[in-house]
Design a protein around this motif. Structure first.
Motif, PDB file in Angstrom:
ATOM      1  N   ARG A  89      37.967  30.077  37.327  1.00  0.00           N
ATOM      2  CA  ARG A  89      37.658  31.005  38.417  1.00  0.00           C
ATOM      3  C   ARG A  89      38.930  31.324  39.203  1.00  0.00           C
ATOM      4  N   GLY A  90      39.127  32.633  39.450  1.00  0.00           N
ATOM      5  CA  GLY A  90      40.225  33.066  40.314  1.00  0.00           C
ATOM      6  C   GLY A  90      39.667  33.378  41.686  1.00  0.00           C
ATOM      7  N   GLY A  91      39.686  34.658  42.050  1.00  0.00           N
ATOM      8  CA  GLY A  91      39.210  35.067  43.377  1.00  0.00           C
ATOM      9  C   GLY A  91      37.715  35.333  43.433  1.00  0.00           C
ATOM     10  N   GLY A  92      37.040  35.315  42.291  1.00  0.00           N
ATOM     11  CA  GLY A  92      35.592  35.579  42.267  1.00  0.00           C
ATOM     12  C   GLY A  92      35.259  37.027  42.614  1.00  0.00           C
ATOM     13  N   THR A  93      36.182  37.956  42.350  1.00  0.00           N
ATOM     14  CA  THR A  93      35.917  39.373  42.656  1.00  0.00           C
ATOM     15  C   THR A  93      35.453  40.150  41.413  1.00  0.00           C
ATOM     16  N   GLY A  94      35.279  39.450  40.309  1.00  0.00           N
ATOM     17  CA  GLY A  94      34.921  40.104  39.049  1.00  0.00           C
ATOM     18  C   GLY A  94      33.577  40.809  39.136  1.00  0.00           C
ATOM     19  N   LEU A  95      33.390  41.777  38.254  1.00  0.00           N
ATOM     20  CA  LEU A  95      32.182  42.604  38.293  1.00  0.00           C
ATOM     21  C   LEU A  95      31.345  42.456  37.020  1.00  0.00           C
ATOM     22  N   SER A  96      31.546  41.360  36.276  1.00  0.00           N
ATOM     23  CA  SER A  96      30.770  41.131  35.053  1.00  0.00           C
ATOM     24  C   SER A  96      30.219  39.719  34.976  1.00  0.00           C
TER      25      SER A  96
ATOM     26  N   GLY B 218      31.768  37.049  35.043  1.00  0.00           N
ATOM     27  CA  GLY B 218      32.624  36.218  34.184  1.00  0.00           C
ATOM     28  C   GLY B 218      32.903  34.850  34.782  1.00  0.00           C
ATOM     29  N   ALA B 219      32.931  34.753  36.106  1.00  0.00           N
ATOM     30  CA  ALA B 219      33.265  33.480  36.755  1.00  0.00           C
ATOM     31  C   ALA B 219      32.008  32.720  37.197  1.00  0.00           C
ATOM     32  N   VAL B 220      30.839  33.218  36.797  1.00  0.00           N
ATOM     33  CA  VAL B 220      29.596  32.523  37.175  1.00  0.00           C
ATOM     34  C   VAL B 220      29.338  31.411  36.137  1.00  0.00           C
TER      35      VAL B 220
ATOM     36  N   SER C 186      38.601  26.027  39.605  1.00  0.00           N
ATOM     37  CA  SER C 186      39.165  27.062  40.472  1.00  0.00           C
ATOM     38  C   SER C 186      40.687  26.945  40.498  1.00  0.00           C
ATOM     39  N   LEU C 187      41.345  28.124  40.388  1.00  0.00           N
ATOM     40  CA  LEU C 187      42.815  28.137  40.374  1.00  0.00           C
ATOM     41  C   LEU C 187      43.393  28.284  41.784  1.00  0.00           C
ATOM     42  N   GLU C 188      42.527  28.158  42.808  1.00  0.00           N
ATOM     43  CA  GLU C 188      42.963  28.513  44.169  1.00  0.00           C
ATOM     44  C   GLU C 188      44.131  27.677  44.696  1.00  0.00           C
TER      45      GLU C 188
ATOM     46  N   ALA D 182      41.691  39.496  44.625  1.00  0.00           N
ATOM     47  CA  ALA D 182      41.663  38.978  43.249  1.00  0.00           C
ATOM     48  C   ALA D 182      42.956  38.217  43.000  1.00  0.00           C
ATOM     49  N   THR D 183      42.915  37.258  42.061  1.00  0.00           N
ATOM     50  CA  THR D 183      44.132  36.535  41.707  1.00  0.00           C
ATOM     51  C   THR D 183      44.816  37.221  40.516  1.00  0.00           C
ATOM     52  N   LEU D 184      46.093  36.929  40.364  1.00  0.00           N
ATOM     53  CA  LEU D 184      46.805  37.505  39.212  1.00  0.00           C
ATOM     54  C   LEU D 184      46.258  36.934  37.900  1.00  0.00           C
TER      55      LEU D 184
ATOM     56  N   GLY E 163      42.490  47.173  35.583  1.00  0.00           N
ATOM     57  CA  GLY E 163      43.132  48.497  35.554  1.00  0.00           C
ATOM     58  C   GLY E 163      43.380  49.000  36.953  1.00  0.00           C
ATOM     59  N   GLY E 164      42.544  49.933  37.391  1.00  0.00           N
ATOM     60  CA  GLY E 164      42.652  50.402  38.766  1.00  0.00           C
ATOM     61  C   GLY E 164      43.294  51.767  38.891  1.00  0.00           C
ATOM     62  N   MET E 165      43.812  51.999  40.097  1.00  0.00           N
ATOM     63  CA  MET E 165      44.123  53.372  40.498  1.00  0.00           C
ATOM     64  C   MET E 165      45.535  53.850  40.158  1.00  0.00           C
TER      65      MET E 165
ATOM     66  N   GLU F 265      39.064  36.904  29.241  1.00  0.00           N
ATOM     67  CA  GLU F 265      38.058  36.541  30.249  1.00  0.00           C
ATOM     68  C   GLU F 265      37.808  35.036  30.337  1.00  0.00           C
ATOM     69  N   GLY F 266      38.875  34.273  30.199  1.00  0.00           N
ATOM     70  CA  GLY F 266      38.750  32.824  30.370  1.00  0.00           C
ATOM     71  C   GLY F 266      37.932  32.166  29.282  1.00  0.00           C
ATOM     72  N   THR F 267      37.825  32.797  28.117  1.00  0.00           N
ATOM     73  CA  THR F 267      37.053  32.178  27.032  1.00  0.00           C
ATOM     74  C   THR F 267      37.955  31.485  26.010  1.00  0.00           C
TER      75      THR F 267
ATOM     76  N   VAL G  45      42.902  28.644  29.691  1.00  0.00           N
ATOM     77  CA  VAL G  45      43.069  28.810  31.147  1.00  0.00           C
ATOM     78  C   VAL G  45      44.525  29.196  31.392  1.00  0.00           C
ATOM     79  N   ILE G  46      44.723  30.371  31.975  1.00  0.00           N
ATOM     80  CA  ILE G  46      46.086  30.805  32.296  1.00  0.00           C
ATOM     81  C   ILE G  46      46.523  30.039  33.543  1.00  0.00           C
ATOM     82  N   THR G  47      47.688  29.383  33.455  1.00  0.00           N
ATOM     83  CA  THR G  47      48.141  28.612  34.615  1.00  0.00           C
ATOM     84  C   THR G  47      49.307  29.301  35.327  1.00  0.00           C
TER      85      THR G  47
HETATM   86  C1  LIG Z   1      35.509  46.348  45.610  1.00  0.00           C
HETATM   87  C2  LIG Z   1      36.005  46.045  44.234  1.00  0.00           C
HETATM   88  C3  LIG Z   1      36.766  46.973  43.567  1.00  0.00           C
HETATM   89  C4  LIG Z   1      37.263  46.697  42.294  1.00  0.00           C
HETATM   90  N1  LIG Z   1      38.010  47.637  41.651  1.00  0.00           N
HETATM   91  C5  LIG Z   1      38.507  47.369  40.423  1.00  0.00           C
HETATM   92  C6  LIG Z   1      39.308  48.331  39.742  1.00  0.00           C
HETATM   93  O1  LIG Z   1      39.552  49.441  40.224  1.00  0.00           O
HETATM   94  N2  LIG Z   1      39.789  47.996  38.525  1.00  0.00           N
HETATM   95  C7  LIG Z   1      39.532  46.779  37.939  1.00  0.00           C
HETATM   96  O2  LIG Z   1      40.012  46.524  36.833  1.00  0.00           O
HETATM   97  N3  LIG Z   1      38.770  45.853  38.558  1.00  0.00           N
HETATM   98  C8  LIG Z   1      38.254  46.122  39.773  1.00  0.00           C
HETATM   99  N4  LIG Z   1      37.474  45.185  40.397  1.00  0.00           N
HETATM  100  C9  LIG Z   1      37.128  43.934  39.670  1.00  0.00           C
HETATM  101  C10 LIG Z   1      37.987  42.686  39.971  1.00  0.00           C
HETATM  102  O3  LIG Z   1      38.746  42.791  41.109  1.00  0.00           O
HETATM  103  C11 LIG Z   1      38.770  42.300  38.777  1.00  0.00           C
HETATM  104  O4  LIG Z   1      37.919  41.956  37.714  1.00  0.00           O
HETATM  105  C12 LIG Z   1      39.760  41.132  38.975  1.00  0.00           C
HETATM  106  O5  LIG Z   1      40.741  41.332  37.986  1.00  0.00           O
HETATM  107  C13 LIG Z   1      39.188  39.716  38.850  1.00  0.00           C
HETATM  108  O6  LIG Z   1      40.104  38.770  39.423  1.00  0.00           O
HETATM  109  P1  LIG Z   1      39.568  37.432  40.099  1.00  0.00           P
HETATM  110  O7  LIG Z   1      40.729  36.584  40.428  1.00  0.00           O
HETATM  111  O8  LIG Z   1      38.659  37.752  41.223  1.00  0.00           O
HETATM  112  O9  LIG Z   1      38.782  36.801  38.876  1.00  0.00           O
HETATM  113  P2  LIG Z   1      37.358  36.117  38.828  1.00  0.00           P
HETATM  114  O10 LIG Z   1      36.302  37.050  39.257  1.00  0.00           O
HETATM  115  O11 LIG Z   1      37.422  34.804  39.496  1.00  0.00           O
HETATM  116  O12 LIG Z   1      37.243  35.883  37.250  1.00  0.00           O
HETATM  117  C14 LIG Z   1      37.148  36.971  36.368  1.00  0.00           C
HETATM  118  C15 LIG Z   1      37.203  36.463  34.924  1.00  0.00           C
HETATM  119  O13 LIG Z   1      38.495  35.944  34.646  1.00  0.00           O
HETATM  120  C16 LIG Z   1      38.424  34.563  34.303  1.00  0.00           C
HETATM  121  N5  LIG Z   1      39.581  33.925  34.935  1.00  0.00           N
HETATM  122  C17 LIG Z   1      39.944  33.962  36.239  1.00  0.00           C
HETATM  123  N6  LIG Z   1      41.106  33.303  36.412  1.00  0.00           N
HETATM  124  C18 LIG Z   1      41.471  32.837  35.195  1.00  0.00           C
HETATM  125  C19 LIG Z   1      42.584  32.079  34.713  1.00  0.00           C
HETATM  126  N7  LIG Z   1      43.553  31.673  35.528  1.00  0.00           N
HETATM  127  N8  LIG Z   1      42.630  31.783  33.388  1.00  0.00           N
HETATM  128  C20 LIG Z   1      41.661  32.190  32.552  1.00  0.00           C
HETATM  129  N9  LIG Z   1      40.600  32.911  32.947  1.00  0.00           N
HETATM  130  C21 LIG Z   1      40.507  33.227  34.249  1.00  0.00           C
HETATM  131  C22 LIG Z   1      37.080  34.083  34.798  1.00  0.00           C
HETATM  132  O14 LIG Z   1      36.596  32.999  34.023  1.00  0.00           O
HETATM  133  C23 LIG Z   1      36.244  35.334  34.635  1.00  0.00           C
HETATM  134  O15 LIG Z   1      35.801  35.442  33.306  1.00  0.00           O
HETATM  135  C24 LIG Z   1      36.973  45.450  41.676  1.00  0.00           C
HETATM  136  C25 LIG Z   1      36.207  44.506  42.353  1.00  0.00           C
HETATM  137  C26 LIG Z   1      35.712  44.797  43.618  1.00  0.00           C
HETATM  138  C27 LIG Z   1      34.903  43.753  44.319  1.00  0.00           C
END
Ligand SMILES: Cc1cc2nc3c(=O)[nH]c(=O)nc-3n(C[C@H](O)[C@H](O)[C@H](O)COP(=O)(O)OP(=O)(O)OC[C@H]3O[C@@H](n4cnc5c(N)ncnc54)[C@H](O)[C@@H]3O)c2cc1C
Length: 466
Positions: free
Chosen positions: A76-83, A85-87, A96-98, A144-146, A155-157, A205-207, A210-212
């Motif tokens: 788990r990184g920042g938990g901002t994922g939209l699929s 993936g971190a549940v 957690s990599l925090e 979100a974390t790197l 991706g993004g803007m 997607e962390g499958t 684990v990226i450190t």
């Molecule tokens: C308001 C909003 C807008 C957004 N806009 C965009 C956008 O424009 N484009 C876009 O691409 N995304 C967007 N996102 C989605 C999100 O920000 C990305 O998916 C982000 O890259 C996830 O980073 P995270 O650190 O929060 O990862 P998490 O949500 O914690 O994890 C995401 C996935 O990565 C895995 N993971 C996390 N850290 C590691 C690690 N160190 N090693 C291995 N696996 C790991 C987890 O297991 C999980 O499968 C948006 C989200 C929100 C809430």
């Protein structure tokens, strides 16, 4: 499947405490914060325990323990994922990599930075800009974390000019599910030496591992940036204009599109009016250049093309504040729709020229229901976010999932894919066969098995477990 995993015993929890330290093991109610991510309608699942290791060696020991005892581990990184993936859908350990949030080096001579995986995008872009450099990756959520960005290939803007996460990663350190630590790539820009494991792990997607930490590519900042907000009477006209801009060799950093109903929700959510809000469709064009003269030249050439293509007008904010307001409105479009009963969201990517046709057909698929339909996305790279809203009920959720499947089928039939940037996670794995044939899914399974023979790392994400 959950029955195939073991539960953590007191003795295993003691071992985890010994590995990461007592302050870095969380259990009980405090695990609540690690039970979900930002996926619409996310169903939370409590982990049995959360561990927060401070280095790769500790992560390796946690994973070895998990392998030996068949305990699922969810990175788990920042938990901002939209699929989702971190549940932690099978419970077990959330890793957690925090606590791994150090920027290890910014190498100005080689235009690279070496960072731990838990560094947030916000912290990193600021640190880099203080050194006069630029890291352009810009998915909408800066907390979100790197590591998460790389794991999801975010991706993004700014992807039109700079590309997506995988275009920024030169190398990484990762821990395999069986506990080995590997380094891939380095501070170089080309390499033809063996399989490209950096790119295989990126987007997995962390499958797989684990990226450190990772080595990221930096660039020089642009001297000036500007935003053009361009209203149109139809999405078809707006999307047609994108082709013309790119055909003329102009390279905006990003071209976003949005429909009027999303603009209205963003206005209500932020309390700030968006100019020309009464029109049907909008392009938001982000440009960068070395200096004022170049930015004016780009803005005027793009404006000319837009007006020739029937744009109603071209709004250029003029002040930094107005520019920030426009960016804020775009960034808040997802939370604004979420606030209005978001049931589900598609993240389809289609050939850029097909966006308008795709959105029109997707909307037609929704019209048989009472669900709300909102479309916004990255027009410059064909990535369309379709959001379906309605009151939260079992019937509506089922309907939304049925329509979602039709939308994915439509996207694939138009030459697209079911996820452009959010990943498959737990949410979209049922739809993977729409996008890939059996042979390809089987190859992915074999790759997963080679990395993770005991299937303990993020099981049930991307692929169904065997
Ligand atoms: C308001 C909003 C807008 C957004 N806009 C965009 C956008 O424009 N484009 C876009 O691409 N995304 C967007 N996102 C989605 C999100 O920000 C990305 O998916 C982000 O890259 C996830 O980073 P995270 O650190 O929060 O990862 P998490 O949500 O914690 O994890 C995401 C996935 O990565 C895995 N993971 C996390 N850290 C590691 C690690 N160190 N090693 C291995 N696996 C790991 C987890 O297991 C999980 O499968 C948006 C989200 C929100 C809430």
């Amino acid at each position: 499947m959950a029955g195939k995993y073991n539960k953590l015993t007191d003795s295993l929890i003691s071992s985890l405490i010994e590995i990461v330290g007592p302050g870095n093991v969380i259990s009980g109610e405090a695990c609540e914060n690690y039970s979900r991510d930002e996926t619409p309608n996310c169903r939370p699942v409590l982990p049995e325990v959360v561990v927060r290791p401070e280095n790769a060696v500790a992560i390796a020991r946690v994973l070895r323990l998990a392998c030996e005892n068949k305990i699922p581990v969810t990175p788990r990184g920042g938990g901002t994922g939209l699929s989702a993936g971190a549940v932690p859908i099978y419970g077990g350990i959330v890793l957690s990599l925090e606590k791994m949030e150090r920027i290890l080096e910014i190498d100005e001579a080689n235009f690279t930075a070496t960072v731990e995986a838990g560094v947030t995008l916000e912290k990193f872009t600021l640190a880099v800009s203080e050194r006069g450099l630029y890291f352009p990756l810009y998915p909408g959520e800066k907390t979100a974390t790197l590591g998460g960005n790389m794991a999801t290939n975010a991706g993004g803007m700014r992807a039109v000019r700079y590309g997506v996460a995988r275009n920024f990663i030169l190398g990484l350190e990762a821990v395999l599910p069986t506990g080995e630590i590997i380094q891939t790539g380095g501070k170089y820009f080309k390499c033809s030496t063996g399989y490209d494991l950096t790119q295989l792990i990126t987007g997995s997607e962390g499958t797989l591992a684990v990226i450190t930490s990772m080595i990221l590519k930096l660039t020089n900042p642009a001297g000036r940036s500007e935003i053009l907000l361009v209203p149109f009477n139809s999405l078809g006209e707006a999307i047609g204009t994108v082709q013309e801009i790119l055909k003329k060799g102009l390279r905006p950093i990003g071209i976003e599109f949005m429909q009027r109903n999303v603009v209205e929700l963003a206005e209500r959510f932020t309390g700030k009016e968006i100019p020309y809000h009464q029109y049907a469709s909008f392009l938001m064009i982000l440009i960068e250049a070395e200096n004022e003269e170049e930015i004016l030249d780009q803005a005027s050439r793009i404006s000319e093309i837009c007006l020739l293509r029937n744009a109603v007008d071209v709004f250029i904010p003029g002040s930094e504040r107005a520019k920030r307001d426009l960016m804020e409105a775009r960034e808040k479009m997802y939370p604004a729709v979420q606030h209005n009963g978001l049931l589900t969201m598609a993240d389809v990517v289609v050939p850029r020229s097909s966006i308008a046709e795709f959105v029109e057909k997707a909307e037609a698929l929704t019209q048989k229901s009472s669900l709300g339909f909102f479309a916004v996305g990255h027009a410059g790279d064909g990535n369309v976010h379709i959001m379906l809203t309605g009151t939260s009920s079992g019937a509506n959720e089922k309907l939304a999932q049925e329509i979602l499947r039709d939308i994915y089928e439509l996207g694939v039939s138009m030459g697209g894919m079911i996820s452009g940037e959010h990943g498959i996670g737990a949410e979209k794995k049922a739809f993977l066969p729409l996008a890939m044939n059996r042979e390809k899914i089987e190859l992915m399974r074999r790759i997963k098995k080679a990395f993770d023979p005991y299937n303990i790392l993020n099981p049930g994400k991307v692929l169904y477990p065997d």
